[in-house]
Design a protein around this motif. Structure first.
Motif: not given
Length: 102
Positions: A37-47, A50-58
């Motif tokens: 569940l912890g990993r799921n939360e991190f993955i969900c936040r990254v996914d 909306k933008q590639a730059a935001a994904r990279a920051r996350r």
């Protein structure tokens, strides 16, 4: 070796997140110690970016938060994609219905 990377309960880590976590042995060890569940939360936040730059920051922030000892992402409402339980009232209002305090 790709099949041995621990995933979340609903989400699977993208190649970029997996590569960032695997890049440092300490970060990889911390990732493996998280609950699904912890990993799921991190993955969900990254996914959710909306933008590639935001994904990279996350992704960078995920690695930083793991190093800080966090077991869930900071300031994240939680995954609204889980089917094993209904969203909480706060998740329902903010994530599902799109209401914001202001």
């Amino acid at each position: 070796m790709a099949g041995d990377f621990p995933q979340g309960t609903v989400h699977r880590a993208g190649d970029d997140l997996e590569a960032a976590v695997r890049a440092d042995a300490g970060t990889a060890a911390l990732w493996k110690r998280l609950t699904p569940l912890g990993r799921n939360e991190f993955i969900c936040r990254v996914d959710d970016a909306k933008q590639a730059a935001a994904r990279a920051r996350r992704i960078v922030r995920t690695c930083e938060e793991l190093a800080e000892g966090k077991k869930r992402p900071c300031c994240w409402a939680g995954c609204a994609h889980r089917t094993d339980k209904a969203p909480g009232r706060w998740q329902q209002a903010v994530l599902v219905e799109g209401k914001r305090r202001g």
